[in-house]
Design a protein around this motif. Structure first.
Motif, PDB file in Angstrom:
ATOM      1  N   HIS A  69      49.316 -19.343 -51.838  1.00 50.93           N
ATOM      2  CA  HIS A  69      48.013 -19.839 -52.277  1.00 50.93           C
ATOM      3  C   HIS A  69      47.557 -19.216 -53.584  1.00 50.93           C
ATOM      4  N   PRO A  74      45.438 -23.450 -51.399  1.00 54.96           N
ATOM      5  CA  PRO A  74      45.166 -22.539 -50.270  1.00 54.96           C
ATOM      6  C   PRO A  74      46.141 -22.651 -49.105  1.00 54.96           C
ATOM      7  N   ASP A  75      46.703 -23.846 -48.878  1.00 51.57           N
ATOM      8  CA  ASP A  75      47.572 -24.028 -47.709  1.00 51.57           C
ATOM      9  C   ASP A  75      49.014 -24.291 -48.098  1.00 51.57           C
ATOM     10  N   MET A  76      49.428 -23.883 -49.309  1.00 56.32           N
ATOM     11  CA  MET A  76      50.787 -24.152 -49.772  1.00 56.32           C
ATOM     12  C   MET A  76      51.616 -22.879 -49.836  1.00 56.32           C
ATOM     13  N   ASN A  77      52.892 -22.983 -49.460  1.00 61.36           N
ATOM     14  CA  ASN A  77      53.830 -21.875 -49.550  1.00 61.36           C
ATOM     15  C   ASN A  77      54.465 -21.795 -50.933  1.00 61.36           C
ATOM     16  N   ARG A 110      48.483 -36.503 -44.204  1.00 58.80           N
ATOM     17  CA  ARG A 110      48.813 -35.080 -44.244  1.00 58.80           C
ATOM     18  C   ARG A 110      49.209 -34.664 -45.659  1.00 58.80           C
ATOM     19  N   HIS A 113      52.679 -29.090 -47.530  1.00 62.45           N
ATOM     20  CA  HIS A 113      52.481 -27.645 -47.590  1.00 62.45           C
ATOM     21  C   HIS A 113      53.509 -26.960 -48.479  1.00 62.45           C
TER      22      HIS A 113
END
Length: 320
Positions: A69, A74-77, A110, A113
Motif C-alpha cells: 500500500h 491501500p489493498d494492493m500487494n 472486485r 489486489h
C-alpha cells in the motif's frame, strides 16, 4: 507468471526499441549513444517494458512495483506503474498505477489486489496500447493522452470463459488498427482486434501438447503477418523447454507453430521461494522493414547448465 526474469536485452525494430530486460543493478558508466543509467526509483521494480512513439520524442515505461500500500493502493500487494516522457527520456511524468477494474454504473465488481506482466506498444498516431494482468485476468486498454486516462478494460479471461489467464504480450500494426494479445491459460492463446482494440475475436488456442506456454515477444510484419515468440515448458517446470515462433497470415484466424530450439533443464534458483522456472529458457523477436524475422533466445544444451544467448533469422516467413 510475471516473476520470470526477462533475460533478453532490447531488440531494435522499425519503430524503435522494444522488449523487456532484466532489472538492472545501479550503474554509473554510460555507453556511446546512451545516457547514464538512472534508477526508476527507490522501490522494488520488476518486469520493465518500454515503447517509443514512432517519429515522436514521446517514450513510455511500465514496471511491476512491489511495496504494498505504500506505493500502490491501500489493498494492493504489488502493482503496475506507468509513466511517460515527452522529451526522449530527459524528464518523466509521475508514475501512476494502471487501472484495476472499471465497473459499469450501479454494478459491483472486485478490484484487483495485484498486477503483473506489463506490455506496451504505440501506434504511428501516438496512441498507447497496453496489456497486463489484473490478478488472473489479462486485460487490455489504450490511451489517447499519453497514459493520463485509459479506455474501458477488455478482459480476455471473461471473454474466453477461462478459469485464469497469464503472461500477456502485445503486438500492433503501425497504425494500431490490428492489435494482437498473446497469453496463456496453461495452453497458448492469441486474440485479435481489427478495429483499434474496440472489439475482439474469440481467443484462438494455438497448441495441443499440454505444456505450459509463455508469450515473450511479438511483432506485426510490414505485409501484415504477425509473429509471437513463446516458450513451452512442462507443467512442473522441469525437463526440456521448447522455443517456438507462432505465426498467422490470416489476421489471427489461425496460427502455425514452428519450433526453433530446445533447451534443457534450467539452473536452480538460489533464492528462497524462487520457482523452478525462474531461469527458464525464453525467446523474443523483431521484424525489420524487409520482413526479415530475428529471434533472440536463451537456452542451454546440458541440464542445469547456465543459459547462453543465441539468435537466428528468417527471410521466408519463418519457413527456414
Amino acid at each position: 507468471m510475471g516473476i520470470r526474469a526477462m533475460a533478453l536485452g532490447a531488440l531494435f525494430t522499425a519503430a524503435g526499441l522494444c522488449c523487456a530486460a532484466m532489472p538492472a543493478a545501479a550503474a554509473t558508466a554510460s555507453h556511446p549513444g546512451f545516457s547514464s543509467e538512472r534508477l526508476w526509483g527507490p522501490h522494488n521494480d520488476w518486469e520493465p517494458n518500454i515503447a517509443a512513439a514512432p517519429g515522436s520524442p514521446w517514450l513510455y515505461q511500465m514496471t511491476t512495483q512491489y511495496g504494498g500500500h505504500r506505493v500502490c493502493a491501500p489493498d494492493m500487494n504489488h502493482c503496475i506503474m506507468f509513466r511517460s516522457s515527452p522529451d526522449r527520456g530527459r524528464t518523466w511524468s509521475r508514475a501512476a498505477v494502471m487501472p484495476r477494474r472499471q465497473c459499469p454504473p450501479g454494478r459491483f465488481c472486485r478490484l484487483a489486489h495485484w498486477q503483473n506482466d506489463p506490455g506496451v506498444a504505440v501506434s504511428s498516431a501516438g496512441v498507447v496500447y497496453a496489456a497486463w494482468m489484473n490478478q488472473w485476468d489479462v486485460t487490455f486498454a489504450k490511451s489517447y493522452d499519453h497514459g493520463r486516462t485509459w479506455t474501458a478494460l477488455h478482459d480476455f479471461r471473461r471473454a474466453a470463459g477461462l478459469s485464469f489467464t497469464d503472461k500477456p504480450w502485445i503486438a500492433i500494426s503501425p497504425s494500431g488498427r490490428d492489435v494482437y494479445v498473446a497469453f496463456n491459460s496453461s495452453d497458448s492463446y492469441v486474440s485479435a482486434s481489427h478495429d483499434y482494440g474496440r472489439t475482439w475475436a474469440t481467443p484462438v488456442k494455438t497448441n495441443t501438447n499440454g505444456r505450459y506456454w509463455f508469450a515473450e515477444g511479438g511483432a506485426v510484419a510490414p505485409d501484415g503477418h504477425v509473429y509471437f515468440a513463446e516458450s513451452a515448458e512442462h507443467q512442473n517446470a522441469k525437463g526440456d523447454i521448447l522455443l517456438a515462433v507462432l505465426s498467422s497470415g490470416n489476421s489471427g484466424a489461425s496460427w502455425r507453430t514452428r519450433y526453433v530450439a530446445r533447451s534443457q533443464q534450467q539452473p536452480r534458483c538460489p533464492v528462497k521461494d524462487c520457482p523452478n522456472d525462474f531461469y527458464g529458457a525464453q525467446a523474443s523477436l523483431a521484424v525489420d522493414p524487409a520482413g526479415t524475422i530475428m529471434v533472440a533466445y536463451s537456452a542451454n544444451a546440458v541440464s542445469q547448465a547456465p543459459m547462453r544467448p543465441y539468435e537466428i533469422t528468417s527471410a521466408d516467413d519463418g519457413r527456414s
